[in-house]
Design an enzyme around this catalytic site. Structure first.
Site, PDB file in Angstrom:
ATOM      1  N   TYR A  11      -8.964  22.488  24.770  1.00  0.00           N
ATOM      2  CA  TYR A  11      -9.699  21.385  25.401  1.00  0.00           C
ATOM      3  C   TYR A  11     -10.227  21.785  26.786  1.00  0.00           C
ATOM      4  CZ  TYR A  11     -10.797  17.020  27.683  1.00  0.00           C
ATOM      5  OH  TYR A  11     -11.463  16.035  28.384  1.00  0.00           O
ATOM      6  N   SER A  23     -14.809  17.542  33.016  1.00  0.00           N
ATOM      7  CA  SER A  23     -13.470  16.987  33.261  1.00  0.00           C
ATOM      8  C   SER A  23     -12.861  17.675  34.471  1.00  0.00           C
ATOM      9  CB  SER A  23     -12.587  17.266  32.036  1.00  0.00           C
ATOM     10  OG  SER A  23     -11.246  16.940  32.293  1.00  0.00           O
TER      11      SER A  23
HETATM   12  N1  LIG Z   1     -10.268   9.746  29.545  1.00  0.00           N
HETATM   13  C1  LIG Z   1     -10.061  10.796  30.291  1.00  0.00           C
HETATM   14  O1  LIG Z   1      -9.029  10.899  30.962  1.00  0.00           O
HETATM   15  C2  LIG Z   1     -11.107  11.870  30.394  1.00  0.00           C
HETATM   16  C3  LIG Z   1     -11.043  12.738  31.497  1.00  0.00           C
HETATM   17  C4  LIG Z   1     -12.009  13.728  31.617  1.00  0.00           C
HETATM   18  C5  LIG Z   1     -13.008  13.851  30.679  1.00  0.00           C
HETATM   19  N2  LIG Z   1     -13.049  13.012  29.615  1.00  0.00           N
HETATM   20  C6  LIG Z   1     -14.126  13.187  28.635  1.00  0.00           C
HETATM   21  O2  LIG Z   1     -14.783  11.947  28.458  1.00  0.00           O
HETATM   22  C7  LIG Z   1     -15.414  11.930  27.182  1.00  0.00           C
HETATM   23  C8  LIG Z   1     -15.123  10.593  26.526  1.00  0.00           C
HETATM   24  O3  LIG Z   1     -13.739  10.503  26.267  1.00  0.00           O
HETATM   25  P1  LIG Z   1     -12.911   9.156  26.476  1.00  0.00           P
HETATM   26  O4  LIG Z   1     -11.885   9.428  27.477  1.00  0.00           O
HETATM   27  O5  LIG Z   1     -13.805   8.019  26.642  1.00  0.00           O
HETATM   28  O6  LIG Z   1     -12.151   9.109  25.063  1.00  0.00           O
HETATM   29  P2  LIG Z   1     -12.221   8.031  23.877  1.00  0.00           P
HETATM   30  O7  LIG Z   1     -11.969   6.660  24.399  1.00  0.00           O
HETATM   31  O8  LIG Z   1     -11.316   8.572  22.822  1.00  0.00           O
HETATM   32  O9  LIG Z   1     -13.742   8.117  23.387  1.00  0.00           O
HETATM   33  C9  LIG Z   1     -14.223   9.261  22.733  1.00  0.00           C
HETATM   34  C10 LIG Z   1     -15.565   8.955  22.092  1.00  0.00           C
HETATM   35  O10 LIG Z   1     -16.027  10.137  21.424  1.00  0.00           O
HETATM   36  C11 LIG Z   1     -16.386   9.777  20.096  1.00  0.00           C
HETATM   37  N3  LIG Z   1     -16.160  10.858  19.168  1.00  0.00           N
HETATM   38  C12 LIG Z   1     -15.013  11.567  18.961  1.00  0.00           C
HETATM   39  N4  LIG Z   1     -15.181  12.414  17.933  1.00  0.00           N
HETATM   40  C13 LIG Z   1     -16.448  12.239  17.468  1.00  0.00           C
HETATM   41  C14 LIG Z   1     -17.189  12.808  16.400  1.00  0.00           C
HETATM   42  N5  LIG Z   1     -16.663  13.712  15.558  1.00  0.00           N
HETATM   43  N6  LIG Z   1     -18.463  12.397  16.223  1.00  0.00           N
HETATM   44  C15 LIG Z   1     -19.017  11.461  17.026  1.00  0.00           C
HETATM   45  N7  LIG Z   1     -18.361  10.887  18.052  1.00  0.00           N
HETATM   46  C16 LIG Z   1     -17.074  11.263  18.261  1.00  0.00           C
HETATM   47  C17 LIG Z   1     -15.484   8.584  19.750  1.00  0.00           C
HETATM   48  O11 LIG Z   1     -16.101   7.768  18.754  1.00  0.00           O
HETATM   49  P3  LIG Z   1     -15.662   7.636  17.223  1.00  0.00           P
HETATM   50  O12 LIG Z   1     -14.196   7.884  17.155  1.00  0.00           O
HETATM   51  O13 LIG Z   1     -16.070   6.235  16.870  1.00  0.00           O
HETATM   52  O14 LIG Z   1     -16.470   8.665  16.521  1.00  0.00           O
HETATM   53  C18 LIG Z   1     -15.462   7.839  21.076  1.00  0.00           C
HETATM   54  O15 LIG Z   1     -16.565   6.991  21.176  1.00  0.00           O
HETATM   55  C19 LIG Z   1     -14.878  13.133  26.430  1.00  0.00           C
HETATM   56  O16 LIG Z   1     -15.855  14.151  26.418  1.00  0.00           O
HETATM   57  C20 LIG Z   1     -13.669  13.578  27.236  1.00  0.00           C
HETATM   58  O17 LIG Z   1     -13.454  14.956  27.149  1.00  0.00           O
HETATM   59  C21 LIG Z   1     -12.118  12.018  29.449  1.00  0.00           C
END
Ligand SMILES: NC(=O)c1ccc[n+]([C@@H]2O[C@H](COP(=O)([O-])OP(=O)(O)OC[C@H]3O[C@@H](n4cnc5c(N)ncnc54)[C@H](OP(=O)(O)O)[C@@H]3O)[C@@H](O)[C@H]2O)c1
Length: 276
Positions: A166, A153
């Site tokens: 985080y 991130s």
């Molecule tokens: N969006 C941003 O601004 C951003 C920026 C930098 C980095 N990131 C990183 O990108 C990655 C994806 O995040 P996102 O932004 O796409 O968020 P998101 O839309 O909330 O997606 C998160 C994913 O992780 C899964 N997940 C969460 N807890 C879990 C668990 N206990 N077991 C298995 N799967 C789990 C969720 O699936 P279920 O709930 O169905 O389990 C979902 O598919 C993360 O690592 C986050 O740190 C995001």
């Protein structure tokens, strides 16, 4: 989710291979799965929400000629990585692309969070990433090919008050990915740490962010496309659109304490008002 088009570089790197995408039920993971499918990669999709994964698999089959498998699983449980590995081995699926994407955050004063939420965050964002990589990397080394993406991130470049746990997990992911890339290049394996800034997904909702704290977000598609191109091209660190790469460069010349205190001032007004 908009359907990505086939990119020749991605198709050359990933076409015909099997990818495991964690956190494929939403946000960046879902977009990564679609972009890999557009490149001709076969997919193992995992997350907790089985209905979302099945819907994504149907969507992929309606658009692309690739195979998919759905394995609902909770990565906050310590046994899950081994179960995922065993399921792919039993099905004879050689995983050449490991996308360590599943993760979540928390915005708020440290003391307004719960130890259990933070424990699960560290488990999903860090421990599961280490465990999955331990399981899948040796087979990649045997085959002398493989790609591993770490979802780090923009938050991995400095401590972030009110997102303290985080940001620390994401620094862990990036350092792990960058070190591992240097170790395993000699075997023909590439590890790339994708460092997005705020990006369209369910992240803000899960982390308890109000809209003002997360107002300017990038669409997921260009972020993912950049990350996959950098993975295919062997870049250890990937700075997608909106990640603020220029600020990370400038920060190197400033005392970290100063940057952290400025961030604290900026974020203080954006945090949700929770009971302490
Ligand atoms: N969006 C941003 O601004 C951003 C920026 C930098 C980095 N990131 C990183 O990108 C990655 C994806 O995040 P996102 O932004 O796409 O968020 P998101 O839309 O909330 O997606 C998160 C994913 O992780 C899964 N997940 C969460 N807890 C879990 C668990 N206990 N077991 C298995 N799967 C789990 C969720 O699936 P279920 O709930 O169905 O389990 C979902 O598919 C993360 O690592 C986050 O740190 C995001």
């Amino acid at each position: 989710m908009p359907a990505p088009t086939r990119h020749p570089t991605l198709a050359r790197a990933f076409g015909g291979k099997w990818a495991l995408v964690t956190g494929a039920s939403a946000g960046l993971g879902e977009q990564i799965a679609l972009d890999l499918a557009a490149s001709g990669a076969n997919l193992v999709l995992t997350a907790r929400r089985a209905d979302r994964l099945e819907a994504l698999a149907d969507d992929i089959h309606s658009q692309y000629s690739v195979e998919t498998r759905v394995i609902p699983a909770d990565l906050s449980l310590p046994e899950t990585p081994q179960q995922l590995y065993d399921a792919t081995e039993a099905a004879g699926l050689p995983i050449d692309i490991l996308i360590n994407n599943a993760g979540f955050g928390f915005l708020g004063k440290f003391q307004t969070g719960t130890p259990e939420w933070d424990r699960q965050m560290v488990t999903v964002n860090c421990a599961a990433v280490v465990h999955l990589t331990h399981l899948f990397l040796p087979r990649m080394i045997e085959r002398r090919r493989g790609f591993i993406m770490m979802l780090a991130s923009a938050a991995s470049f400095q401590p972030i008050p009110y997102m303290s746990t985080y940001a620390a997990t994401k620094a862990f992911d990036r350092f792990l990915g960058e070190a591992l890339d240097a170790e395993v290049r000699q075997y023909g394996i590439r590890v790339s740490s994708l460092c997005p800034g705020p990006t369209e997904s369910e992240f803000g909702q899960v982390a308890g962010m109000n809209s003002s704290a997360f107002r300017r977000v990038q669409p997921a598609q260009p972020v993912v496309r950049c990350g996959l191109l950098d993975l295919a091209g062997g870049k250890p660190t990937s700075y997608p659109p909106g990640s603020g790469a220029f600020f990370f460069f400038l920060e190197r010349f400033l005392p970290r304490t100063l940057v952290t205190r400025v961030l604290e001032r900026g974020l203080r007004s954006a945090i949700p008002n929770r009971p302490e």
